[in-house]
Design a protein around this motif. Sequence first.
Motif, PDB file in Angstrom:
ATOM      1  N   VAL A 119      -3.898  -1.032  -5.210  1.00  0.00           N
ATOM      2  CA  VAL A 119      -3.180  -2.131  -4.877  1.00  0.00           C
ATOM      3  C   VAL A 119      -4.093  -3.401  -5.181  1.00  0.00           C
ATOM      4  N   THR A 120      -3.554  -4.287  -5.750  1.00  0.00           N
ATOM      5  CA  THR A 120      -3.880  -5.869  -6.167  1.00  0.00           C
ATOM      6  C   THR A 120      -3.158  -6.612  -5.168  1.00  0.00           C
ATOM      7  N   ILE A 178       0.873  -1.072   0.083  1.00  0.00           N
ATOM      8  CA  ILE A 178      -0.133   0.143   0.123  1.00  0.00           C
ATOM      9  C   ILE A 178       0.796   1.368  -0.093  1.00  0.00           C
ATOM     10  N   ARG A 179       1.892   1.042   0.728  1.00  0.00           N
ATOM     11  CA  ARG A 179       2.951   2.362   0.659  1.00  0.00           C
ATOM     12  C   ARG A 179       3.467   2.841  -0.738  1.00  0.00           C
ATOM     13  N   GLU A 180       3.964   1.449  -1.191  1.00  0.00           N
ATOM     14  CA  GLU A 180       4.534   1.565  -2.428  1.00  0.00           C
ATOM     15  C   GLU A 180       3.569   1.924  -3.797  1.00  0.00           C
ATOM     16  N   ALA A 185      -9.157 -10.433  -0.487  1.00  0.00           N
ATOM     17  CA  ALA A 185      -8.375  -9.931  -1.468  1.00  0.00           C
ATOM     18  C   ALA A 185      -8.615  -8.281  -1.791  1.00  0.00           C
ATOM     19  N   ILE A 186      -7.799  -7.837  -2.298  1.00  0.00           N
ATOM     20  CA  ILE A 186      -7.970  -6.354  -2.842  1.00  0.00           C
ATOM     21  C   ILE A 186      -7.841  -6.393  -4.211  1.00  0.00           C
ATOM     22  N   PRO A 187      -8.847  -5.984  -5.087  1.00  0.00           N
ATOM     23  CA  PRO A 187      -8.833  -6.181  -6.541  1.00  0.00           C
ATOM     24  C   PRO A 187      -8.500  -4.726  -7.308  1.00  0.00           C
ATOM     25  N   ASP A 188      -7.230  -4.322  -7.086  1.00  0.00           N
ATOM     26  CA  ASP A 188      -6.915  -2.934  -7.779  1.00  0.00           C
ATOM     27  C   ASP A 188      -7.728  -1.982  -7.410  1.00  0.00           C
TER      28      ASP A 188
END
Length: 353
Positions: free
Chosen positions: A149-150, A143-145, A158-161
């Motif tokens: 986020v996927t 998340i920091r990057e 899960a986190i889909p983009d």
Amino acid sequence: MEIGISTFVETSPDVHTGEVMSHAQRLREVVEEIVLADRVGLDVYGVGEHHRKDYAASSPAVVLAAAAAQTKQIRLTSAVTVLSSDDPVRVFQDFATLDGISGGRAEIMAGRGSFIESFPLFGYDLDDYDELFDEKLELLLKIRESEHVTWEGGHRPAIPDLGVYPRPVQNPLPVWIGSGGNQESVIRAGLLGLPLVLAIIGGRPLQFAPLVKLYKRAAAKAGHDVSHLPVASHSHGFIAEDTETAADKFFPSTQASMNVIGRERGWGHYDRSTFDAARSFEGALYVGDPETVANKIIHLRKNVGITRFFLHTPLGTMPHEDVMRAIELLGTEVAPRVREEISRWEAAGEPIE
């Protein structure tokens, strides 16, 4: 060399009266302590996360945000965020919010946590203790990057983009790894190129020097610039005008706190002889007059390589005015002595670990 304060915002019974202050009162006191720390020139203030009756700060970011609007320079960090039982998305959002309010002074200190009450509270199994931390740290760094986020793991949906907001002022938002001295956690921090915080609360601080070297070797092996990786320590302590006064004021609440935790964890009884041994020059308690405490911090910097020092005060419940005076002495007398000596070393080209 950065010098600051850490606190767990304790509301344990007063050792003299037995009275227990409200969580609200202690939280307001801590905000006053952070404001004072900023005014006297300290570099950083850390607030630890706990979820039990005798600690008032279950949400460090909220406490720090209350102080952010009243301070100008001091950096504001958790100490620690119990990442294993938290949601990395919310952790990032909370500290990105703090970063915005403070104008870029927020930090996250992530750790497994030596207290485990948050695990059943949020529905986590202690059998997954290590796996939870590894997975959630991976997500926090992802998340920091990246704004979008996927991600998929075993302990969180899960986190889909999807986007994670707000974004912080600092890029990247600092994430430190807190460790009690476990070799695996030190190596992990080095391999990831993350700053390290060591909890040095017992034994001889110089025994942590091999861990710092292990951390730097791991970082160098992973291709990180070791010269840009700070190492911090967190140690109990207290400052007064003279050493005996400092010791006499700090011992009662320290004894009470250590024996409460000791009964929970099977430690031996904590008495004055244990306390006095720990505040010797080679011990882990930083208790005394400004010169005594400054000399111990300098010794730690020279022999262990610590570049940030947290004085954890108070331990247990102490009079607010005594804590405020200790913070004032740390900022106005201890920190200048330490910085001056380190500057002298650097100017002379003398070796510092």
